[in-house]
Scaffold this active site. Structure first.
Site, PDB file in Angstrom:
ATOM      1  N   GLU A  69      75.092   2.019  62.242  1.00 33.28           N
ATOM      2  CA  GLU A  69      75.207   3.226  61.432  1.00 33.28           C
ATOM      3  C   GLU A  69      76.501   3.990  61.655  1.00 33.28           C
ATOM      4  O   GLU A  69      77.003   4.637  60.745  1.00 33.28           O
ATOM      5  CB  GLU A  69      73.993   4.135  61.613  1.00 33.28           C
ATOM      6  CG  GLU A  69      73.734   4.641  63.004  1.00 33.28           C
ATOM      7  CD  GLU A  69      72.538   5.605  62.995  1.00 33.28           C
ATOM      8  OE1 GLU A  69      72.624   6.616  62.276  1.00 33.28           O
ATOM      9  OE2 GLU A  69      71.542   5.354  63.684  1.00 33.28           O
ATOM     10  N   SER A 123      68.652  14.024  60.966  1.00 31.01           N
ATOM     11  CA  SER A 123      67.478  14.558  61.657  1.00 31.01           C
ATOM     12  C   SER A 123      67.898  15.007  63.050  1.00 31.01           C
ATOM     13  O   SER A 123      67.518  16.060  63.524  1.00 31.01           O
ATOM     14  CB  SER A 123      66.407  13.482  61.803  1.00 31.01           C
ATOM     15  OG  SER A 123      66.236  12.783  60.615  1.00 31.01           O
ATOM     16  N   SER A 130      74.789  13.233  65.827  1.00 34.45           N
ATOM     17  CA  SER A 130      75.710  12.385  66.580  1.00 34.45           C
ATOM     18  C   SER A 130      77.109  12.942  66.427  1.00 34.45           C
ATOM     19  O   SER A 130      77.486  13.371  65.342  1.00 34.45           O
ATOM     20  CB  SER A 130      75.691  10.948  66.046  1.00 34.45           C
ATOM     21  OG  SER A 130      74.684  10.214  66.674  1.00 34.45           O
ATOM     22  N   ARG A 189      81.301   7.350  70.276  1.00 31.56           N
ATOM     23  CA  ARG A 189      80.285   8.386  70.152  1.00 31.56           C
ATOM     24  C   ARG A 189      80.385   9.244  71.396  1.00 31.56           C
ATOM     25  O   ARG A 189      80.213   8.756  72.500  1.00 31.56           O
ATOM     26  CB  ARG A 189      78.891   7.760  70.055  1.00 31.56           C
ATOM     27  CG  ARG A 189      77.775   8.776  69.866  1.00 31.56           C
ATOM     28  CD  ARG A 189      76.425   8.065  69.756  1.00 31.56           C
ATOM     29  NE  ARG A 189      75.342   8.980  69.412  1.00 31.56           N
ATOM     30  CZ  ARG A 189      74.612   9.647  70.302  1.00 31.56           C
ATOM     31  NH1 ARG A 189      74.886   9.541  71.580  1.00 31.56           N
ATOM     32  NH2 ARG A 189      73.626  10.431  69.908  1.00 31.56           N
TER      33      ARG A 189
END
Lengths: 418, 711
Positions: free
Chosen positions: A186, A240, A243, A255
């Protein structure tokens, strides 16, 4: 004519006109490559790559991002279909195209964001429109069921999907829909999507924008931002959960961190606190509320600014802190609670993003994700908070296609494979 | 008798008030004084006079109670406030505004408000310096939930994460230099506020209890809810929370909120990811990192799990008192409490709460409403023994009973069984006192309760060790005015032993060198058998050893153990031999009484009497080759990191190159593994069959551990 590669699994169509076209290097991405390899044991990988280069993908072109709350679907509608193609186009495909493009709502929960549609886009040599569709993740089983009923598998297309649901629903896709998902990371997709959409622009307008005078209702202005040289960039994706990515180049990103306090928390808490049932309703309530009745501010504790540490009196000292007292609990409205929830989540994301930006020495922070959809309160608060706490060093940027970048990235990964 | 001199408040805006006050406590101490023996029949007179005197010492008290008791508390203060020069009291926290008028009216004192964070940091520095085992790490899924840390000589820099109603993060670089580097509005107040809105429970403590029963996974969306498993690419476990409260939106399934779930969900989100980011930014490596909040321990532990591994999160036992301690220190600056050393009084302090409130609801309720910490001001500052090889890794305990469940069970039972005897002895030590029996019974009850608390919560006062058990017993005895239950026994034994001294010396002097060395060591060990602190007393068996004559040492430091035969017939002949070899001797005895251990003041009298009989000792005293010092301790054990400063100075001045530690309490329970920079001799007789068994020997086996540091 289409080449069918075993097991009802056909992904490529050999278009005779493509034979003369220059050969593209096949990218290393290839969840499907291994698949084709399995089906074609007599072909070596080199043979395969060589052959793939001559193929162009069969329509339909989908990109799917299955998040924790929402499924985001992008669909490329070719507008340059030749008569020959039209003739060859199978009935199913035609009906899907018609269904998707002639409706703006699908079932009771699916919605096409018409205002986001990208027109006259050239993608892989084809001209068409890019459509943006979303529906709740809990309707995923129904979606797969529909795919099964419409014999989607017979279209011999690859379904590229990203987000956690690509993993969670993989089995369901296979057993219920007879479809093999091509699972994609993702974060890879997110970045790819952001960079692509920004580069093509938003129907002649800028995709990226920022707010000037974010706290001033009268003077607040949404202005375009040129993201031509995007790196380095802090990308904060608020779905939701949240990141945070530091992006240094197209290939180089990491990340940095994340938080579980995201859009899901806002909506979830609002449901519990106010009894609302949609995100839109929650936001509508929040827009009429006063969070200072719910939150304990610095001035509620210190009577003014906390000068020793340079904290202004208006800053929130304790989110929901006033709700410790019975009288105050009885005097707040549902709207106040919704607003406080929104402010709490937004402030938290803002402060984490600020720390990451300082840490990574990046001064442009791009906020994306569906939490920001129709959520100007949060966007303006993020813009203000980032500017205030960084003393003007950091700039909060936003993108028009908020939550769709993962899905766009998934679509691009599909096309990139050729 | 309690006389308050300074009082300081920390009044929180919430429901709890913390009060710090400085009092002078009158308590009884046993004193010994030499008789004037001129022209008297020495034979039939006791060796010296014992008297019990009143002594005034300073004590710091910290009390935590619910705001509803504030008036009662103010009345109490008013009645005891003797220092009329105090015109101002310091207060901090939100409640400083709230109760200002009440305090000013009741006490006739002006309330002076102090900055909360400054007080907090001052308090934090103070407890870090003065309370052993103040800091602990939390270990999930381990037998010992808490891992206590020894006090590091250098406490700076550290990051202080204060979770009050909100969260503040402060980087502390020196005593006076600190900086607010971030914070979050999502803190304890958010938990309480949201909890009150979402459940029927409105009280903080009840919310905490409710939360401990709840399942946050019913409301939180986990990574596995999104991915169906772990997010492999990023190595995120499936059990991590992806979206807090994310599940409470799910409309398709018949979602019914289990009311107790939601607070738990919130517990998990209090801190979020802010802190690791901060740490990275400020490049604080290898740093202490504190994280505390009054009554939020459950929350802390939950949150902590979130970023375990990324940073070392440490907690404080007395987190709730820091502000009060800091406010006190600020007010008492002219008195400079930082120049003293302080000792935690185990008798007067309530312990650390359990993390699992369900298990001991009674205790929780108690400590929730009334919680206290007492610290005695020590007369002289305490420092590390300069000869410690590495002060930062020195641990003054051989066995960690919080870790070793079997040993813990044994020792707690052992102390329980011995308790009746100790209480009886205490009562018997004061035959003239009419209430001795009553006080002895109160002592028995108090120590019994402490033991029961420790059985359930071994970590209540830091790491549980034999030392802490012994020290707690001494503190409890003192509290009920049994300053020295063994004073008469010691007096009698010292008298008897002195009478034998000359004959022992004569027989030793008649021996050849090697035989004499053997006899000397035998004497040292034999003396050590007569120990009232041990469970069994009997005749020893000796283990032979080889001895070789080497060059004399420059100076030997001896930590003495028992009175009577041990010091007089065991240690002194050995001292005499060392002196004859040209080695100077520093004889260190306890400052205050503990069991039948010889005290500094007793050692002065005993030495004086020996000097009168023995020219070697006499001239050594005169030439200052034999020096008597006090350890600064009143414990049957020995903590080499907390010794009297005078002793440390002397050790350095005399270039001490041999340390002799004698007795079970000092050589076995506490310093068996202590590594020193110089040669050391640890000797004891194992007077406990269980311990002997554990060490692979029999009861009354001898430990004779001679260590030479590797070069």
């Amino acid at each position: 004519s289409p080449v069918l590669w075993g097991g009802g699994w056909s992904i490529l169509s050999m278009a005779s006109q493509m034979l003369g076209a220059p050969q593209h290097e096949v990218s290393q991405k290839g969840a499907f490559c291994s698949r084709t390899e399995e089906s074609q044991p007599h072909l070596s990988k080199t043979d395969l790559t060589a052959r793939i280069s001559f193929f162009v993908f069969l329509f339909p072109w989908f990109g799917l991002d299955i998040g924790g709350t929402l499924v985001k679907l992008v669909y490329f509608e070719p507008k340059d279909i030749t008569a020959e193609e039209e003739e060859e186009e199978v009935e199913n495909l035609k009906s899907i195209r018609k269904y998707l493009t002639s409706n703006v709502a699908y079932g009771s929960t699916g919605i096409r964001d018409v205002h986001l549609e990208l027109k006259d886009l050239t993608l892989c040599g084809r001209k068409g429109n890019l459509h943006f569709i979303r529906f709740p993740t809990h309707d995923m089983p129904a979606f797969i069921q529909m795919g099964s009923e419409k014999h989607f598998s017979s279209l011999h297309t690859t379904l590229c999907a990203t987000g956690g649901g690509a993993y969670k629903f993989e089995q369901d896709f296979r057993t219920m829909g007879d479809l093999q998902l091509c699972k994609l990371d993702e974060l890879d997709c997110l970045i790819k999507g952001v960079l692509y959409i920004d580069s093509v622009g938003f129907n002649g307008h800028s995709e990226c924008y920022y707010f000037e005078n974010p706290t001033d209702a009268e003077r607040c202005q949404k202005l375009p931002f040129n993201l031509e040289n995007p790196y380095p960039l802090l990308l904060v994706n608020i779905g939701s959960g949240v990141s945070i990515l530091a992006v240094y180049s197209k290939e180089n990103y990491k990340r940095v961190t994340g938080t579980s306090l995201g859009g899901g928390t806002f909506f979830g808490l609002c449901c519990l606190l106010t009894g609302c049932s949609t995100f839109e309703e929650a936001l509508e309530m929040a827009s009429h509320g006063d969070s200072t009745k719910v939150d304990k501010l610095v001035r509620d504790i210190y009577g003014g600014d906390y000068e020793r540490f340079g904290l202004p009196g208006w800053a929130v000292a304790s989110s929901f802190g006033n709700m410790m007292s019975k009288e105050k609990r009885e005097s707040v409205s549902k709207e106040d609670l919704a607003k406080a929830t929104l402010i709490t989540i937004t402030n938290n994301i803002g402060s984490i993003a600020r720390m990451c930006a300082l840490n990574e020495n990046i001064n442009r922070v791009v906020f994306v994700g569906n939490f920001l959809r129709i959520n100007t309160i949060s966007m303006r608060l993020l813009a203000y908070a980032l500017d205030y706490w960084s003393k003007g060093q950091l700039k909060a940027l936003f993108l028009e296609h908020e939550g769709y970048f993962g899905a766009v990235g998934a679509l691009l990964e599909l096309l990139d494979s050729a | 008798i309690l006389n308050l001199s300074f009082i300081f408040f920390l009044l929180t805006g919430g429901s709890l008030t913390k009060l710090a006050y400085y009092s002078t406590v009158q308590h009884k101490v046993a004193r010994v004084r030499s008789f004037d023996h001129s022209g008297k029949d020495i034979e039939n007179e006791p060796l010296y006079e014992i008297s019990v005197q009143e002594e005034i010492t300073a004590r710091l008290h910290f009390i935590k109670f619910e705001n509803t008791y504030i008036e009662t508390c103010l009345d109490f203060i008013k009645d005891h406030l003797v220092n009329t020069e105090t015109k101002v009291i310091k207060a901090t926290g939100g409640g400083a505004y709230k109760f200002k008028d009440l305090i000013e009216k009741k006490l006739g004192l002006k309330v002076d408000k102090e900055d909360v964070m400054t007080c907090l940091i001052k308090g934090c520095n103070f407890v870090l310096r003065n309370i052993p085992h103040e800091v602990f790490a939390y270990q999930k899924d381990s037998d010992t939930e808490f891992r206590f840390q020894t006090n590091h000589p250098n406490i700076f820099p550290y990051l202080l994460v204060n979770i009050g109603s909100g969260v503040s993060i402060v980087k502390v670089e020196t005593e006076d230099k600190f900086e607010w580097i971030g914070g979050s509005s999502i803190g304890g107040g958010t938990f309480w506020g949201l909890g009150a809105l979402l459940t029927k429970t409105k009280k903080f403590d009840e919310l905490l209890q409710l939360a401990s029963k709840g399942q946050h996974t019913n409301v939180d969306m986990l990574v596995k809810d999104v991915y169906g498993g772990a997010y492999q690419t990023l190595g995120l476990s499936g059990n991590l929370i992806a979206s807090s409260f994310g599940k409470s939106t799910t409309a398709d399934k018949d979602f019914s909120l289990e009311k107790q779930s939601s607070p738990k969900a919130h517990l998990m989100v209090v801190t979020g990811r802010l802190i690791p980011a901060l740490l990275q930014f400020y490049r604080i490596d290898d740093t202490f990192f504190f994280f505390f909040s009054p009554h939020l321990r459950t929350i802390q532990l939950q949150c902590f799990i979130l970023w375990q591994g990324e940073v070392q999160a440490l907690f404080l036992r007395h987190e709730g008192y820091l502000g009060a301690i800091g406010a006190f220190l600020k007010g008492a600056e002219q008195d400079n409490p930082n120049q003293y050393s302080w000792g935690e009084n185990y008798a007067g302090s309530s312990g650390l709460m359990s993390t699992s409130p369900d298990v001991y609801p009674m205790q929780r309720t108690r400590s929730g409403t009334f919680d206290m910490l007492e610290m005695d001001r020590l007369e002289r500052p305490l420092v590390n023994l300069p000869l410690l090889k590495d002060p930062s890794t020195y641990i003054p305990d051989t066995v960690d009973l919080t870790d070793d469940a079997m040993a813990r069970k044994y020792w707690l039972t052992c102390f329980e069984e011995a308790l009746d005897g100790v209480a009886k002895r205490a009562a018997a030590s004061q035959p003239d006192s009419i209430d001795a029996l009553q006080r002895a019974e109160k002592f028995r009850q108090k120590y019994w309760n402490k033991l029961q608390t420790l059985r359930q919560q071994p970590f209540a006062y830091g790491t549980l060790t034999v030392r802490s058990l012994l020290d707690t017993r001494e503190h409890c005895l003192n509290e009920f005015n049994f300053p020295d239950p063994y004073s008469k026994v010691k007096q009698k034994e010292n008298g008897i032993a002195l009478k034998c001294f000359q004959s022992v010396i004569e027989s030793l002097d008649s021996l050849g060198w090697e035989e004499r060395q053997f006899a000397l060591v035998k004497g040292l060990l034999a003396g050590n058998v007569f120990d009232w602190g041990a469970k069994a007393v009997s005749d020893p068996e000796y283990v032979g050893f080889l001895l070789q004559e080497g060059p004399p040492h420059k100076c030997a430091l001896i930590f003495a153990d028992n009175s009577g035969i041990d010091i007089i017939l065991g240690v002194f002949p050995f001292v005499r031999e060392l002196l004859s070899r040209g080695t100077e001797v520093i004889l260190a005895c306890n400052s205050g009484p503990a069991l039948n251990d010889v005290t500094y003041s007793e050692s002065l009298i005993v030495t004086e009497r020996i000097a009168a009989m023995d020219p070697v000792i006499q001239s050594a005293l005169r030439e200052e080759k034999l020096l008597l010092v006090q350890t600064g301790s009143s414990s049957p054990c020995l903590d080499l990191s907390r010794l009297d400063k005078g002793l440390a100075v002397l050790v350095r001045e005399r270039k001490t190159d041999l340390v002799i530690i004698e007795g079970m309490g000092r050589a076995i329970h506490t310093n068996y593994y202590a590594a020193l920079k110089c040669e050391s001799l640890k000797l004891a007789v194992i007077k406990n069959s269980w311990l002997a068994d554990r060490l692979g020997g029999k009861i009354f086996s001898v430990i004779f551990k001679y260590e030479v540091p590797c070069k």
